[in-house]
Motif scaffolding. Structure first.
Motif, PDB file in Angstrom:
ATOM      1  N   GLY A 434       2.758  -9.653  -0.110  1.00 27.08           N
ATOM      2  CA  GLY A 434       2.484  -8.413  -0.802  1.00 27.08           C
ATOM      3  C   GLY A 434       3.268  -8.271  -2.090  1.00 27.08           C
ATOM      4  O   GLY A 434       4.054  -9.154  -2.486  1.00 27.08           O
ATOM      5  N   LEU A 435       3.061  -7.122  -2.744  1.00 32.21           N
ATOM      6  CA  LEU A 435       3.621  -6.907  -4.087  1.00 32.21           C
ATOM      7  C   LEU A 435       5.141  -6.778  -4.070  1.00 32.21           C
ATOM      8  O   LEU A 435       5.833  -7.356  -4.912  1.00 32.21           O
ATOM      9  CB  LEU A 435       2.991  -5.662  -4.724  1.00 32.21           C
ATOM     10  N   GLY A 460       9.392   4.847  -1.269  1.00 26.30           N
ATOM     11  CA  GLY A 460       8.187   5.184  -0.529  1.00 26.30           C
ATOM     12  C   GLY A 460       7.848   4.113   0.499  1.00 26.30           C
ATOM     13  O   GLY A 460       8.556   3.113   0.676  1.00 26.30           O
ATOM     14  N   THR A 461       6.761   4.361   1.196  1.00 22.39           N
ATOM     15  CA  THR A 461       6.295   3.446   2.241  1.00 22.39           C
ATOM     16  C   THR A 461       5.376   2.407   1.620  1.00 22.39           C
ATOM     17  O   THR A 461       4.334   2.742   1.039  1.00 22.39           O
ATOM     18  CB  THR A 461       5.553   4.224   3.336  1.00 22.39           C
ATOM     19  N   GLU A 462       5.770   1.142   1.766  1.00 21.63           N
ATOM     20  CA  GLU A 462       4.994   0.061   1.161  1.00 21.63           C
ATOM     21  C   GLU A 462       3.647  -0.088   1.855  1.00 21.63           C
ATOM     22  O   GLU A 462       3.531   0.039   3.086  1.00 21.63           O
ATOM     23  CB  GLU A 462       5.783  -1.243   1.241  1.00 21.63           C
ATOM     24  N   PHE A 499       5.805   3.990  -4.105  1.00 24.10           N
ATOM     25  CA  PHE A 499       4.549   4.271  -3.407  1.00 24.10           C
ATOM     26  C   PHE A 499       4.515   5.757  -3.058  1.00 24.10           C
ATOM     27  O   PHE A 499       5.367   6.239  -2.293  1.00 24.10           O
ATOM     28  CB  PHE A 499       4.441   3.440  -2.126  1.00 24.10           C
ATOM     29  N   ALA A 500       3.560   6.487  -3.616  1.00 24.37           N
ATOM     30  CA  ALA A 500       3.370   7.891  -3.294  1.00 24.37           C
ATOM     31  C   ALA A 500       2.033   8.066  -2.584  1.00 24.37           C
ATOM     32  O   ALA A 500       1.279   7.112  -2.384  1.00 24.37           O
ATOM     33  CB  ALA A 500       3.427   8.730  -4.568  1.00 24.37           C
ATOM     34  N   ALA A 501       1.733   9.292  -2.191  1.00 23.65           N
ATOM     35  CA  ALA A 501       0.518   9.532  -1.410  1.00 23.65           C
ATOM     36  C   ALA A 501      -0.739   9.202  -2.203  1.00 23.65           C
ATOM     37  O   ALA A 501      -1.704   8.656  -1.655  1.00 23.65           O
ATOM     38  CB  ALA A 501       0.495  10.989  -0.949  1.00 23.65           C
TER      39      ALA A 501
END
Length: 564
Positions: A434-435, A460-462, A499-501
């Motif tokens: 992943g990134l 944030g949540t990856e 990472f946001a919503a």
């Protein structure tokens, strides 16, 4: 233009005009005061002169009587003096007997009791003295109680004693004051004039009732004049500020006062011109209205349109469609910009597809090249390295062993460099992990190859993103770090992946020298910012928003925001 030129000039004009008006008012105030003071002095001098003339006439009659054998004949040749004595002339003997008189003799005999003080008071021989008698005695002397001068007016008697003979003459002080003031104080003047005795009686008053009899002794001009002073004073009245000129009537110790509101003395046209500066007030108000209209209908819409055009240059096509208002010309200009933006957007869609195809082909070619290098070249180099190791196992002389060791080190370094190149061509960690891990490995590789302290931060949540999106963000970070290493001269940098919503944001910051950010992407090529141009194009390909902030000497901040 308004605040730096028009407003200061207007305020300066108002200040000059107001100052000129104030100076003009002060000059007129002083001018009126000086005029009234000269008038008061002249009127008091005229009254005093008339009184002295009558005193001289009476003294002459008394001296003539003292020198004649028949004193009663002293009034025979005084016909020219009679007009000056409205209430007549009289001559008394040393014994107090009325020798001759014009008018009623009984009345003159009554008046003699007042004149008897000449024998006891401190009067020099032949010096005239003035006596104020009740108006009823004046009527009796004149023989006509219906005379207008009797209506509440005093009678002034001047008398002189020479060698016991007493000559006396009676006249009206109000008529005397009227004659003196009529030559100086016209009926059309706005002020009032008055002659006041030392006990507060109004001998004469002309003009409006500015001087009240009940408070006459408290009047500032009367108080000064009764003390024998001449001059001018000012005080506030019902019609504004009043000027008061005063002067004493020396022979009798009375006061002559002239009072008037000095503003009414000036020319009405001059008073009107004092309001001329107010003409600037509507002009200033009109200027403010014009400025407000210009700001609301021209300046602000143009500024808003400029901001939207700048956003359009960076690829925000929706911003230009928001109405900016303003005058019709600005609205038509915005409509034309919207049409142009639509055409540019259509053209960019085709170009973006073309660039996407090129980028996809480029990435595919990189993967093929990386595959070939990994499957063929690296395997061959590994085999070569193994053969060198086998050769090293056989006994060799010292020189050959050294050469073999050098060849093995070169092959090992070549394998390491080739693997790093393969990783750059085909980020294996990006495809597999992943990134975020790929960016972390990228930071480690760059830190190992340079002296820049680069820190990676994940917020944030990856979550996994589409492959083309992750690849584009990875290439953007790769190019940004390349710019940091080659151009910024920074000693520290940060890569932040948030990472946001509803979005993903990639931020790259450095503490380098910075630069002046171009106003539009079209300026990137002339300034040779090819790396930034590639970042901008990759951002547009995935529909992300690019924000670039930098100032000379303050580092650079690049952020790519992708709605998800």
């Amino acid at each position: 233009l308004f605040f730096l030129v028009l407003l200061p000039l207007t305020l300066l004009l108002l200040l000059v005009a107001t100052g000129s008006s104030i100076l003009h008012q002060r000059a007129m105030r002083t001018l009126v005061g000086e005029r009234d003071e000269r008038a008061a002095r002249a009127a008091a001098a005229a009254v005093s002169e008339q009184l002295e003339q009558r005193a001289v006439a009476v003294e002459a009659v008394a001296q003539r009587a003292a020198q004649m054998e028949n004193p009663a004949q002293a009034l025979v040749d005084v016909g020219p003096l009679l007009p000056s004595f409205e209430y007549g002339l009289a001559l008394f003997s040393p014994e107090g007997t009325l020798l001759t008189a014009t008018g009623t003799q009984e009345a003159w005999q009554t008046v003699f009791s007042t004149l008897a003080s000449l024998a006891t008071d401190d009067h020099r021989a032949g010096e005239a003295a003035f006596f104020a008698t009740p108006f009823s005695a004046a009527g009796a002397i004149n023989g006509s109680s219906s005379d207008p001068l009797d209506q509440g007016q005093r009678t002034l008697i001047v008398a002189a004693r020479v060698d016991g003979f007493t000559a006396a003459g009676g006249f009206s002080p109000s008529a005397l004051a009227r004659n003196a003031l009529s030559r100086i104080f016209g009926s059309g003047d706005a002020g009032a004039a008055a002659v006041i005795t030392d006990d507060g009686d109004l001998i004469y008053r002309a003009g409006p009732p500015l001087l009240e009899a009940s408070t006459i002794l408290q009047h500032p001009g009367v108080i000064s004049a009764l003390r024998g002073e001449s001059g001018t004073t000012y005080f506030s009245g019902d019609e504004g500020e009043h000027v008061v000129a005063f002067s004493p009537i020396t022979p009798v110790g009375w006061a002559l006062v002239i009072e008037e509101p000095w503003q009414r003395v000036t020319d009405p046209f001059l008073r009107t011109t004092e309001w001329a500066p107010l003409v600037l007030a509507p002009l200033l108000l009109i200027s403010l209205v014009g400025l407000g209209f210009s700001v609301l209908q021209i300046v602000q819409p143009l500024q808003s349109l400029e901001e939207k055009a700048t956003a359009l240059a960076w690829g925000d096509f929706e911003a230009i469609e928001e109405p900016v208002g303003g005058i019709a010309e600005i609205q038509r200009l915005q409509v034309e910009l919207v049409h142009m933006a639509q055409k540019v957007r259509s053209a960019q869609r085709g170009l973006r597809d073309y660039l996407g195809a090129i980028t996809a082909g480029l990435e595919e070619e990189r993967r093929r090249l990386a595959r070939d290098l990994h499957d063929d070249t690296i395997q061959s180099l590994i085999a070569l390295n193994q053969r060198i190791q086998l050769v090293q196992l056989t006994p060799q002389d010292g020189q050959t062993v050294a050469q073999l060791n050098e060849m093995q080190q070169m092959v090992s370094q070549l394998i390491s460099d080739l693997r790093r190149t393969i990783h750059a061509l085909r980020p294996i960690y990006l495809e597999d992990l992943g990134l975020a891990p790929a960016l972390k490995m990228l930071v480690q590789e760059v830190c190992g190859a340079t002296n820049i302290a680069i820190r990676f931060q994940l917020l944030g949540t990856e979550r996994r993103l589409p492959a083309e999106v992750e690849l584009a963000l990875y290439r953007i970070a790769q190019e940004a770090l390349n710019n940091v290493c080659r151009h910024s001269a920074a000693n520290a940098a940060l890569i932040e992946l948030r990472f946001a919503a509803e979005k993903v944001a990639l931020t790259i910051e450095d503490s380098g020298r910075g630069f002046v950010v171009p106003e539009s992407p079209a300026e990137l090529v002339p300034r040779r910012h090819y790396g930034l141009l590639g970042i901008h194009e990759r951002s547009e390909l995935i529909g992300a928003h690019l924000a670039l902030e930098s100032q000379p000497g303050k580092g650079t901040r690049l952020q790519v925001t992708l709605p998800t």
